[in-house]
Design a protein around this motif. Structure first.
Motif, short mmCIF file in Angstrom:
data_model
loop_
_atom_site.label_atom_id
_atom_site.label_comp_id
_atom_site.label_asym_id
_atom_site.label_seq_id
_atom_site.Cartn_x
_atom_site.Cartn_y
_atom_site.Cartn_z
N ASP A 11 39.38 81.45 -83.83
CA ASP A 11 39.39 80.20 -83.08
C ASP A 11 38.63 79.11 -83.84
O ASP A 11 39.10 77.98 -83.93
CB ASP A 11 38.77 80.42 -81.70
CG ASP A 11 38.96 79.23 -80.79
OD1 ASP A 11 40.12 78.79 -80.63
OD2 ASP A 11 37.96 78.75 -80.24
N GLU A 37 43.50 70.73 -77.89
CA GLU A 37 43.44 72.17 -77.65
C GLU A 37 44.58 72.56 -76.72
O GLU A 37 44.71 72.02 -75.62
CB GLU A 37 42.10 72.55 -77.03
CG GLU A 37 41.94 74.04 -76.86
CD GLU A 37 40.56 74.41 -76.34
OE1 GLU A 37 40.17 75.56 -76.52
OE2 GLU A 37 39.88 73.54 -75.75
N ASP A 38 45.41 73.48 -77.18
CA ASP A 38 46.53 73.96 -76.39
C ASP A 38 46.35 75.46 -76.16
O ASP A 38 46.12 76.20 -77.11
CB ASP A 38 47.84 73.69 -77.13
CG ASP A 38 49.04 74.06 -76.31
OD1 ASP A 38 49.44 75.25 -76.36
OD2 ASP A 38 49.59 73.20 -75.61
N PRO A 39 46.44 75.92 -74.92
CA PRO A 39 46.19 77.34 -74.64
C PRO A 39 47.18 78.28 -75.34
O PRO A 39 46.84 79.41 -75.64
CB PRO A 39 46.30 77.46 -73.13
CG PRO A 39 46.80 76.16 -72.62
CD PRO A 39 46.73 75.16 -73.72
N GLU A 40 48.39 77.82 -75.60
CA GLU A 40 49.39 78.68 -76.23
C GLU A 40 49.44 78.53 -77.74
O GLU A 40 49.66 79.49 -78.47
CB GLU A 40 50.77 78.40 -75.65
CG GLU A 40 50.91 78.78 -74.20
CD GLU A 40 52.27 78.44 -73.64
OE1 GLU A 40 53.18 78.11 -74.43
OE2 GLU A 40 52.41 78.50 -72.41
N TYR A 43 45.03 74.81 -81.73
CA TYR A 43 44.62 73.43 -81.95
C TYR A 43 45.70 72.69 -82.72
O TYR A 43 46.21 73.17 -83.72
CB TYR A 43 43.31 73.38 -82.73
CG TYR A 43 42.16 73.95 -81.95
CD1 TYR A 43 41.47 73.17 -81.02
CD2 TYR A 43 41.76 75.27 -82.11
CE1 TYR A 43 40.43 73.70 -80.29
CE2 TYR A 43 40.70 75.80 -81.38
CZ TYR A 43 40.05 75.00 -80.48
OH TYR A 43 39.02 75.52 -79.75
N ARG A 61 42.66 67.15 -72.97
CA ARG A 61 42.64 68.27 -73.92
C ARG A 61 42.16 67.85 -75.32
O ARG A 61 42.08 68.70 -76.21
CB ARG A 61 44.03 68.89 -74.01
CG ARG A 61 44.44 69.51 -72.70
CD ARG A 61 45.73 70.29 -72.77
NE ARG A 61 46.56 70.03 -73.91
CZ ARG A 61 47.87 69.85 -73.87
NH1 ARG A 61 48.50 69.87 -72.72
NH2 ARG A 61 48.56 69.65 -74.97
#
Length: 74
Positions: A11, A37-40, A43, A61
């Motif tokens: 990360d 920041e994208d959960p899937e 970055y 985000r």
């Protein structure tokens, strides 16, 4: 070749890679470069000029912004 062995290190590497990309792109742009920041996807680096007015969910985000390096005022 470096092998990343844990999720926190991966990360951090993804974050710093996106920041480096944003800084590099900002030097040659009129627009701010944002790291999102994208959960899937992790970055992402986006150019504010590509999206026009950013919508509130996207603004929420943003984790880093590199200001555009080219000024259009003389």
């Amino acid at each position: 070749m470096q092998i990343i062995t844990n999720a926190i290190t991966a990360d951090n590497a993804a974050y710093f890679a996106a920041v480096t990309n944003a800084e590099r792109r900002a030097l040659q742009s009129y627009f701010d470069q944002h790291v999102i920041e994208d959960p899937e996807l992790g970055y992402l680096t986006i150019d504010e000029g590509d999206y026009g007015a950013l919508n509130p969910p996207m603004i929420d985000r943003i984790v880093y912004t590199a200001p555009g390096g080219i000024l259009d005022e003389f």
